[in-house]
Design a protein around this motif. Structure first.
Motif, PDB file in Angstrom:
ATOM      1  N   GLU A   8       0.844  -1.192   0.000  1.00 13.58           N
ATOM      2  CA  GLU A   8       0.000   0.000   0.000  1.00 13.58           C
ATOM      3  C   GLU A   8       0.881   1.245   0.000  1.00 13.58           C
ATOM      4  O   GLU A   8       2.054   1.196   0.382  1.00 13.58           O
ATOM      5  N   GLY A   9       0.287   2.372  -0.403  1.00 14.92           N
ATOM      6  CA  GLY A   9       0.981   3.640  -0.226  1.00 14.92           C
ATOM      7  C   GLY A   9       1.382   4.361  -1.488  1.00 14.92           C
ATOM      8  O   GLY A   9       1.858   5.501  -1.416  1.00 14.92           O
ATOM      9  N   ILE A  10       1.198   3.752  -2.661  1.00 13.86           N
ATOM     10  CA  ILE A  10       1.485   4.461  -3.914  1.00 13.86           C
ATOM     11  C   ILE A  10       0.300   5.374  -4.205  1.00 13.86           C
ATOM     12  O   ILE A  10      -0.812   4.914  -4.469  1.00 13.86           O
ATOM     13  N   GLY A  11       0.517   6.668  -4.145  1.00 13.21           N
ATOM     14  CA  GLY A  11      -0.568   7.616  -4.382  1.00 13.21           C
ATOM     15  C   GLY A  11      -0.774   7.891  -5.860  1.00 13.21           C
ATOM     16  O   GLY A  11      -0.290   7.157  -6.723  1.00 13.21           O
ATOM     17  N   GLU A  12      -1.479   8.970  -6.141  1.00  9.38           N
ATOM     18  CA  GLU A  12      -1.707   9.360  -7.537  1.00  9.38           C
ATOM     19  C   GLU A  12      -0.371   9.686  -8.198  1.00  9.38           C
ATOM     20  O   GLU A  12       0.428  10.450  -7.668  1.00  9.38           O
ATOM     21  N   VAL A  13      -0.156   9.109  -9.358  1.00  9.54           N
ATOM     22  CA  VAL A  13       1.105   9.274 -10.070  1.00  9.54           C
ATOM     23  C   VAL A  13       0.956  10.335 -11.158  1.00  9.54           C
ATOM     24  O   VAL A  13      -0.038  10.351 -11.904  1.00  9.54           O
ATOM     25  N   THR A  14       1.934  11.238 -11.252  1.00 10.81           N
ATOM     26  CA  THR A  14       1.973  12.248 -12.297  1.00 10.81           C
ATOM     27  C   THR A  14       3.370  12.265 -12.902  1.00 10.81           C
ATOM     28  O   THR A  14       4.260  11.519 -12.475  1.00 10.81           O
ATOM     29  N   VAL A  15       3.569  13.137 -13.871  1.00  9.48           N
ATOM     30  CA  VAL A  15       4.893  13.243 -14.486  1.00  9.48           C
ATOM     31  C   VAL A  15       5.931  13.764 -13.496  1.00  9.48           C
ATOM     32  O   VAL A  15       7.135  13.622 -13.730  1.00  9.48           O
ATOM     33  N   ASP A  16       5.483  14.350 -12.400  1.00  6.36           N
ATOM     34  CA  ASP A  16       6.411  14.876 -11.404  1.00  6.36           C
ATOM     35  C   ASP A  16       6.701  13.890 -10.267  1.00  6.36           C
ATOM     36  O   ASP A  16       7.492  14.190  -9.364  1.00  6.36           O
ATOM     37  N   THR A  17       6.069  12.720 -10.313  1.00  3.85           N
ATOM     38  CA  THR A  17       6.243  11.728  -9.250  1.00  3.85           C
ATOM     39  C   THR A  17       7.630  11.089  -9.310  1.00  3.85           C
ATOM     40  O   THR A  17       8.120  10.755 -10.397  1.00  3.85           O
ATOM     41  N   ASP A  18       8.231  10.903  -8.168  1.00  2.00           N
ATOM     42  CA  ASP A  18       9.460  10.108  -8.063  1.00  2.00           C
ATOM     43  C   ASP A  18       9.015   8.654  -7.876  1.00  2.00           C
ATOM     44  O   ASP A  18       9.003   8.124  -6.767  1.00  2.00           O
ATOM     45  N   LEU A  19       8.644   8.013  -8.975  1.00  5.62           N
ATOM     46  CA  LEU A  19       8.031   6.688  -8.882  1.00  5.62           C
ATOM     47  C   LEU A  19       9.001   5.659  -8.311  1.00  5.62           C
ATOM     48  O   LEU A  19       8.606   4.805  -7.506  1.00  5.62           O
ATOM     49  N   ILE A  20      10.245   5.726  -8.712  1.00  7.63           N
ATOM     50  CA  ILE A  20      11.226   4.775  -8.183  1.00  7.63           C
ATOM     51  C   ILE A  20      11.362   4.966  -6.671  1.00  7.63           C
ATOM     52  O   ILE A  20      11.389   3.991  -5.899  1.00  7.63           O
ATOM     53  N   GLY A  21      11.414   6.223  -6.232  1.00 14.01           N
ATOM     54  CA  GLY A  21      11.481   6.501  -4.802  1.00 14.01           C
ATOM     55  C   GLY A  21      10.244   6.036  -4.070  1.00 14.01           C
ATOM     56  O   GLY A  21      10.330   5.504  -2.950  1.00 14.01           O
ATOM     57  N   ASP A  22       9.073   6.219  -4.685  1.00 10.44           N
ATOM     58  CA  ASP A  22       7.831   5.794  -4.043  1.00 10.44           C
ATOM     59  C   ASP A  22       7.774   4.275  -3.893  1.00 10.44           C
ATOM     60  O   ASP A  22       7.321   3.757  -2.860  1.00 10.44           O
ATOM     61  N   ILE A  23       8.210   3.551  -4.928  1.00  7.68           N
ATOM     62  CA  ILE A  23       8.217   2.083  -4.836  1.00  7.68           C
ATOM     63  C   ILE A  23       9.183   1.643  -3.736  1.00  7.68           C
ATOM     64  O   ILE A  23       8.861   0.769  -2.918  1.00  7.68           O
ATOM     65  N   ALA A  24      10.346   2.258  -3.708  1.00  9.76           N
ATOM     66  CA  ALA A  24      11.322   1.913  -2.670  1.00  9.76           C
ATOM     67  C   ALA A  24      10.758   2.205  -1.276  1.00  9.76           C
ATOM     68  O   ALA A  24      10.983   1.444  -0.326  1.00  9.76           O
ATOM     69  N   SER A 113      10.645   1.290 -20.259  1.00 11.82           N
ATOM     70  CA  SER A 113      10.113   1.714 -18.957  1.00 11.82           C
ATOM     71  C   SER A 113      10.505   0.718 -17.871  1.00 11.82           C
ATOM     72  O   SER A 113      10.896   1.103 -16.764  1.00 11.82           O
ATOM     73  N   ALA A 114      10.388  -0.575 -18.186  1.00  9.63           N
ATOM     74  CA  ALA A 114      10.760  -1.617 -17.220  1.00  9.63           C
ATOM     75  C   ALA A 114      12.247  -1.546 -16.898  1.00  9.63           C
ATOM     76  O   ALA A 114      12.655  -1.691 -15.733  1.00  9.63           O
ATOM     77  N   ASP A 115      13.059  -1.300 -17.905  1.00 11.47           N
ATOM     78  CA  ASP A 115      14.501  -1.206 -17.689  1.00 11.47           C
ATOM     79  C   ASP A 115      14.837   0.005 -16.820  1.00 11.47           C
ATOM     80  O   ASP A 115      15.706  -0.063 -15.942  1.00 11.47           O
ATOM     81  N   ARG A 116      14.135   1.105 -17.052  1.00  5.35           N
ATOM     82  CA  ARG A 116      14.351   2.318 -16.250  1.00  5.35           C
ATOM     83  C   ARG A 116      14.044   2.056 -14.774  1.00  5.35           C
ATOM     84  O   ARG A 116      14.806   2.477 -13.892  1.00  5.35           O
ATOM     85  N   LEU A 117      12.942   1.330 -14.519  1.00  5.97           N
ATOM     86  CA  LEU A 117      12.597   1.009 -13.141  1.00  5.97           C
ATOM     87  C   LEU A 117      13.611   0.047 -12.521  1.00  5.97           C
ATOM     88  O   LEU A 117      14.029   0.217 -11.373  1.00  5.97           O
ATOM     89  N   ARG A 118      14.003  -0.968 -13.278  1.00  9.13           N
ATOM     90  CA  ARG A 118      14.942  -1.959 -12.746  1.00  9.13           C
ATOM     91  C   ARG A 118      16.269  -1.309 -12.353  1.00  9.13           C
ATOM     92  O   ARG A 118      16.795  -1.536 -11.251  1.00  9.13           O
ATOM     93  N   LEU A 119      16.801  -0.495 -13.241  1.00  7.90           N
ATOM     94  CA  LEU A 119      18.078   0.163 -12.966  1.00  7.90           C
ATOM     95  C   LEU A 119      17.938   1.184 -11.839  1.00  7.90           C
ATOM     96  O   LEU A 119      18.853   1.346 -11.015  1.00  7.90           O
ATOM     97  N   GLY A 120      16.787   1.863 -11.785  1.00  4.89           N
ATOM     98  CA  GLY A 120      16.564   2.839 -10.722  1.00  4.89           C
ATOM     99  C   GLY A 120      16.486   2.185  -9.355  1.00  4.89           C
ATOM    100  O   GLY A 120      17.039   2.697  -8.369  1.00  4.89           O
ATOM    101  N   LEU A 121      15.794   1.027  -9.276  1.00  3.34           N
ATOM    102  CA  LEU A 121      15.707   0.319  -8.001  1.00  3.34           C
ATOM    103  C   LEU A 121      17.056  -0.247  -7.588  1.00  3.34           C
ATOM    104  O   LEU A 121      17.399  -0.269  -6.400  1.00  3.34           O
ATOM    105  N   ALA A 122      17.836  -0.691  -8.565  1.00  4.14           N
ATOM    106  CA  ALA A 122      19.184  -1.180  -8.260  1.00  4.14           C
ATOM    107  C   ALA A 122      20.046  -0.057  -7.695  1.00  4.14           C
ATOM    108  O   ALA A 122      20.813  -0.251  -6.745  1.00  4.14           O
ATOM    109  N   ASP A 123      19.891   1.133  -8.266  1.00  2.74           N
ATOM    110  CA  ASP A 123      20.685   2.284  -7.805  1.00  2.74           C
ATOM    111  C   ASP A 123      20.252   2.732  -6.413  1.00  2.74           C
ATOM    112  O   ASP A 123      21.097   3.049  -5.554  1.00  2.74           O
ATOM    113  N   ARG A 124      18.932   2.767  -6.166  1.00  3.90           N
ATOM    114  CA  ARG A 124      18.425   3.248  -4.875  1.00  3.90           C
ATOM    115  C   ARG A 124      18.627   2.226  -3.752  1.00  3.90           C
ATOM    116  O   ARG A 124      18.964   2.598  -2.628  1.00  3.90           O
ATOM    117  N   LEU A 125      18.393   0.950  -4.076  1.00  5.29           N
ATOM    118  CA  LEU A 125      18.332  -0.059  -3.022  1.00  5.29           C
ATOM    119  C   LEU A 125      19.449  -1.094  -3.092  1.00  5.29           C
ATOM    120  O   LEU A 125      19.590  -1.906  -2.167  1.00  5.29           O
TER     121      LEU A 125
END
Length: 289
Positions: A8-24, A113-125
């Motif tokens: 739970e906890g992913i709010g409304e997503v916009t172009v300004d959302t830090d989606l990788i940060g929100d998932i983390a 898009s999937a690659d962007r998320l995968r690499l972003g999560l690897a970088d953050r976490l």
């Protein structure tokens, strides 16, 4: 054992959302991401994140824009292949879970898009995960819809059992499991359609995670192998265009609902025009019933 949960906890997503940060941020505690996990993300929030919202009044124009090949049209339904080869109704354009008078186009390149998320999560976490972008689609010959993979990264989308032997000693042939689709459908059991949980995590299939780019396009059957790449009405239209040496006008004329207009557009006259018009009248009658 496989475990699947939807944080739970992913709010409304916009172009300004830090989606990788929100998932983390929502994957914490006992639900913190670990090496070998598979993150399944609903395409809708990717579309919002990537600015793919459009005015609903422009739907028809965007449908034509997103279409590369029209397979079939019947009453209000239109089945097309989009820019990535994905075959879906109305090019996957949707207006659910979105602001009124707004539509969402599918992500322009769901694998990227999937690659962007995968690499972003690897970088953050610092974790090596697989990522699937999922969407809902109908299935030929079956009622109802299921989720399937339209983008993936870091995992194999297909498992090939060709040449292996079953417990009875039979050699398997043409046994190709769409594992990314199965994972996407399983994830939807916990995400749901109305629960406001657009991501799910699957744990227990780390054997599928490769840590490398991948492509959901591998799941698309090549046109040369597709026995049903045109509808009944569209097949007749293509036959008429072939006889008139005008197949290059198919995508233009498949959207025309008047047989006479089609005949005139390709310059048929006399007996040939009469025969073509008769065939199209019959075929277009099928398409509108």
């Amino acid at each position: 054992m496989i475990n699947i949960w939807a944080p739970e906890g992913i709010g409304e997503v916009t172009v300004d959302t830090d989606l990788i940060g929100d998932i983390a941020a929502v994957c914490t505690g006992t639900e913190a991401l670990a090496d070998g996990d598979i993150v399944v993300v609903t395409s809708k929030i990717i579309s919002k994140w990537e600015g793919r919202a459009r005015p609903a009044a422009e739907r028809d124009a965007w449908l034509r824009h997103e279409t590369v090949r029209t397979l079939a049209r019947k009453v209000r339904a239109t089945i097309v292949a989009g820019r990535t080869g994905l075959v879906q109704a109305a090019a996957g354009i949707d207006n659910s879970n979105v602001a009124p008078e707004t539509i969402l186009l599918l992500p322009e390149d769901s694998d990227a898009s999937a690659d962007r998320l995968r690499l972003g999560l690897a970088d953050r976490l610092g974790v090596e995960v697989g990522v699937i972008i999922s969407d809902t689609a109908g299935r030929t010959w079956r009622l109802g819809q299921t989720d399937h993979a339209i983008g993936c990264s870091g995992l194999r989308p297909l498992l090939d059992f060709d040449g292996r032997t079953d417990p009875y000693g039979n050699e398997l042939r043409v046994t190709l499991t769409a594992i990314a689709d199965e994972l996407a459908a399983a994830a939807d059991l916990v995400k749901g359609k109305l629960g406001g949980r657009p991501i799910a995590v699957i744990r227990g299939r780390e054997d599928l995670v490769t840590g490398a780019p991948a492509s959901a396009r591998d799941l698309t059957r090549p046109v040369a192998e597709d026995l049903f790449h045109l509808g009944s009405r569209e097949s007749v239209l293509m036959a008429v265009l072939t006889a008139a040496d005008a197949t290059d006008r198919y995508e233009e004329l498949v959207w025309v609902d008047d047989p006479q207009e089609v005949v005139e557009a390709i310059g048929l006259t006399g007996e040939r025009a009469e025969h073509a018009r008769t065939l199209l009248d019959i075929a277009y009658g099928w398409g509108n019933t």
